[in-house]
Design a protein around this motif. Structure first.
Motif, PDB file in Angstrom:
ATOM      1  N   LEU A  35      -7.415   1.111   7.533  1.00  0.00           N
ATOM      2  CA  LEU A  35      -6.783   0.003   6.811  1.00  0.00           C
ATOM      3  C   LEU A  35      -6.004  -0.874   7.774  1.00  0.00           C
ATOM      4  O   LEU A  35      -6.006  -2.101   7.657  1.00  0.00           O
ATOM      5  CB  LEU A  35      -5.869   0.535   5.712  1.00  0.00           C
ATOM      6  CG  LEU A  35      -5.087  -0.502   4.906  1.00  0.00           C
ATOM      7  CD1 LEU A  35      -6.032  -1.518   4.266  1.00  0.00           C
ATOM      8  CD2 LEU A  35      -4.235   0.175   3.833  1.00  0.00           C
ATOM      9  N   ARG A  36      -5.344  -0.259   8.741  1.00  0.00           N
ATOM     10  CA  ARG A  36      -4.605  -1.034   9.742  1.00  0.00           C
ATOM     11  C   ARG A  36      -5.551  -1.982  10.485  1.00  0.00           C
ATOM     12  O   ARG A  36      -5.226  -3.152  10.717  1.00  0.00           O
ATOM     13  CB  ARG A  36      -3.901  -0.097  10.715  1.00  0.00           C
ATOM     14  CG  ARG A  36      -3.020  -0.801  11.742  1.00  0.00           C
ATOM     15  CD  ARG A  36      -2.411   0.216  12.691  1.00  0.00           C
ATOM     16  NE  ARG A  36      -1.450   1.057  12.004  1.00  0.00           N
ATOM     17  CZ  ARG A  36      -0.176   0.736  11.821  1.00  0.00           C
ATOM     18  NH1 ARG A  36       0.280  -0.420  12.247  1.00  0.00           N
ATOM     19  NH2 ARG A  36       0.642   1.558  11.208  1.00  0.00           N
ATOM     20  N   GLY A  65       4.932  -0.894   2.618  1.00  0.00           N
ATOM     21  CA  GLY A  65       4.683   0.342   1.895  1.00  0.00           C
ATOM     22  C   GLY A  65       5.249   0.283   0.483  1.00  0.00           C
ATOM     23  O   GLY A  65       6.282  -0.339   0.234  1.00  0.00           O
ATOM     24  N   ILE A  91      -6.445  -4.888   8.249  1.00  0.00           N
ATOM     25  CA  ILE A  91      -5.335  -5.823   8.103  1.00  0.00           C
ATOM     26  C   ILE A  91      -5.262  -6.768   9.302  1.00  0.00           C
ATOM     27  O   ILE A  91      -5.071  -7.974   9.171  1.00  0.00           O
ATOM     28  CB  ILE A  91      -4.010  -5.054   7.924  1.00  0.00           C
ATOM     29  CG1 ILE A  91      -3.980  -4.389   6.541  1.00  0.00           C
ATOM     30  CG2 ILE A  91      -2.805  -5.983   8.107  1.00  0.00           C
ATOM     31  CD1 ILE A  91      -2.838  -3.424   6.354  1.00  0.00           C
ATOM     32  N   GLN A 149      -0.392   4.104   1.362  1.00  0.00           N
ATOM     33  CA  GLN A 149      -0.702   4.751   2.631  1.00  0.00           C
ATOM     34  C   GLN A 149      -1.361   3.757   3.573  1.00  0.00           C
ATOM     35  O   GLN A 149      -2.306   3.068   3.189  1.00  0.00           O
ATOM     36  CB  GLN A 149      -1.635   5.949   2.417  1.00  0.00           C
ATOM     37  CG  GLN A 149      -1.004   7.127   1.697  1.00  0.00           C
ATOM     38  CD  GLN A 149       0.090   7.802   2.498  1.00  0.00           C
ATOM     39  OE1 GLN A 149       0.132   7.701   3.720  1.00  0.00           O
ATOM     40  NE2 GLN A 149       0.976   8.507   1.822  1.00  0.00           N
ATOM     41  N   LEU A 150      -0.875   3.716   4.806  1.00  0.00           N
ATOM     42  CA  LEU A 150      -1.441   2.817   5.803  1.00  0.00           C
ATOM     43  C   LEU A 150      -2.288   3.639   6.764  1.00  0.00           C
ATOM     44  O   LEU A 150      -1.812   4.145   7.770  1.00  0.00           O
ATOM     45  CB  LEU A 150      -0.328   2.081   6.553  1.00  0.00           C
ATOM     46  CG  LEU A 150      -0.749   1.020   7.561  1.00  0.00           C
ATOM     47  CD1 LEU A 150      -1.619  -0.034   6.886  1.00  0.00           C
ATOM     48  CD2 LEU A 150       0.468   0.369   8.189  1.00  0.00           C
ATOM     49  N   ASN A 198       4.004   4.464   8.732  1.00  0.00           N
ATOM     50  CA  ASN A 198       2.938   5.461   8.741  1.00  0.00           C
ATOM     51  C   ASN A 198       2.100   5.404  10.011  1.00  0.00           C
ATOM     52  O   ASN A 198       0.946   5.837  10.014  1.00  0.00           O
ATOM     53  CB  ASN A 198       2.033   5.262   7.523  1.00  0.00           C
ATOM     54  CG  ASN A 198       2.757   5.592   6.239  1.00  0.00           C
ATOM     55  OD1 ASN A 198       3.401   6.609   6.138  1.00  0.00           O
ATOM     56  ND2 ASN A 198       2.659   4.711   5.262  1.00  0.00           N
ATOM     57  N   VAL A 244       2.286  -6.368   5.908  1.00  0.00           N
ATOM     58  CA  VAL A 244       1.986  -5.126   5.196  1.00  0.00           C
ATOM     59  C   VAL A 244       3.302  -4.452   4.844  1.00  0.00           C
ATOM     60  O   VAL A 244       4.254  -4.473   5.623  1.00  0.00           O
ATOM     61  CB  VAL A 244       1.095  -4.194   6.048  1.00  0.00           C
ATOM     62  CG1 VAL A 244       1.723  -3.879   7.399  1.00  0.00           C
ATOM     63  CG2 VAL A 244       0.794  -2.904   5.307  1.00  0.00           C
ATOM     64  N   THR A 265       0.797  -1.218   0.000  1.00  0.00           N
ATOM     65  CA  THR A 265       0.000   0.000   0.000  1.00  0.00           C
ATOM     66  C   THR A 265       0.837   1.278   0.000  1.00  0.00           C
ATOM     67  O   THR A 265       1.942   1.303   0.543  1.00  0.00           O
ATOM     68  CB  THR A 265      -0.943   0.021   1.221  1.00  0.00           C
ATOM     69  OG1 THR A 265      -1.717   1.210   1.225  1.00  0.00           O
ATOM     70  CG2 THR A 265      -0.162  -0.066   2.527  1.00  0.00           C
TER      71      THR A 265
END
Length: 229
Positions: free
Chosen positions: A113-114, A127, A117, A108-109, A153, A125, A106
């Protein structure tokens, strides 16, 4: 296999791991709608001795078909695909190829989204700003059965708030703005997030105030400037 319909409710969980021998060459699936990402990752990985093949897919449906056909060892999965929600992609991948290790790839985290996940129990995950060396290291870790976490992030919303001299967006405010950026109306956002339209409006007004934006379009622009999209 023709005539077989995957059943996500009966699928093996995505963290099931089959042993991958130290000498066996691995196959990787890159799932991203942007050709430059697909080809960039493929160009690098195809030059790595231990990589047997790199398959690419531009949508969730293409990813499912590729996984069903080739049962890749690792899937680098962009969380924002044009045709399918992240949860649906992960579950269907697990149904057709239960031993594929899924890494969210991704730009942007975000906090929401975190949370996704963690709930989906994917294998890691990473970046998209990772160096080629970091990408290879990440794949090596996941293939070895180790979890992969990229915390670059973690304080993203707090750093963005400092840039605009305002209060940080809440997780829900950011989630609403991400959907605004995709062109969704308040009613559509409310239905997707199981909220009342008036609640969505309140979140949006609060986010506009924090960003110093006059309208939805300006808020999306500022979100892009702050690298929150």
């Amino acid at each position: 296999m023709p005539g077989v319909v995957e059943d996500p409710s009966r699928a093996a969980p995505p963290d099931n791991r089959r042993p991958i021998g130290l000498t066996r060459r691995i196959r990787i699936l890159v799932v991203d709608e942007h050709p430059v990402v697909q080809q960039g990752v493929r160009l690098f990985l195809e030059g790595v001795d231990r990589v047997r093949a790199v398959d690419v897919a531009s949508s969730g449906e293409e990813a499912i078909a590729a996984a069903r056909a080739h049962r890749q060892d690792v899937a680098l999965l962009d969380p924002w695909l044009p045709d399918m929600l992240l949860a649906d992609v992960v579950r269907r991948l697990a149904a057709v190829s239960p031993y594929t290790r899924v890494v969210i790839f991704t730009a942007q985290l975000s906090p929401s989204l975190r949370e996704d996940i963690v709930a989906l129990r994917v294998h890691g995950v990473l970046g998209k700003d990772a160096s080629p060396e970091r990408l290879l290291e990440a794949i090596t870790l996941v293939v070895a059965g180790k979890p992969l976490v990229d915390d670059g992030n973690h304080e993203m919303l707090l750093r963005a708030a400092r840039k605009v001299n305002g209060a940080p967006l809440t997780r829900r405010e950011h989630e609403v703005l991400l959907r605004v950026a995709r062109g969704e109306s308040n009613a559509e956002i409310a239905a997707a997030l199981f909220l009342a339209p008036t609640t969505v409006k309140s979140y949006l007004q609060s986010a506009l105030r924090k960003l110093g934006a006059r309208n939805r379009a300006e808020a999306v622009f500022k979100l892009s400037e702050l690298r929150l999209l």
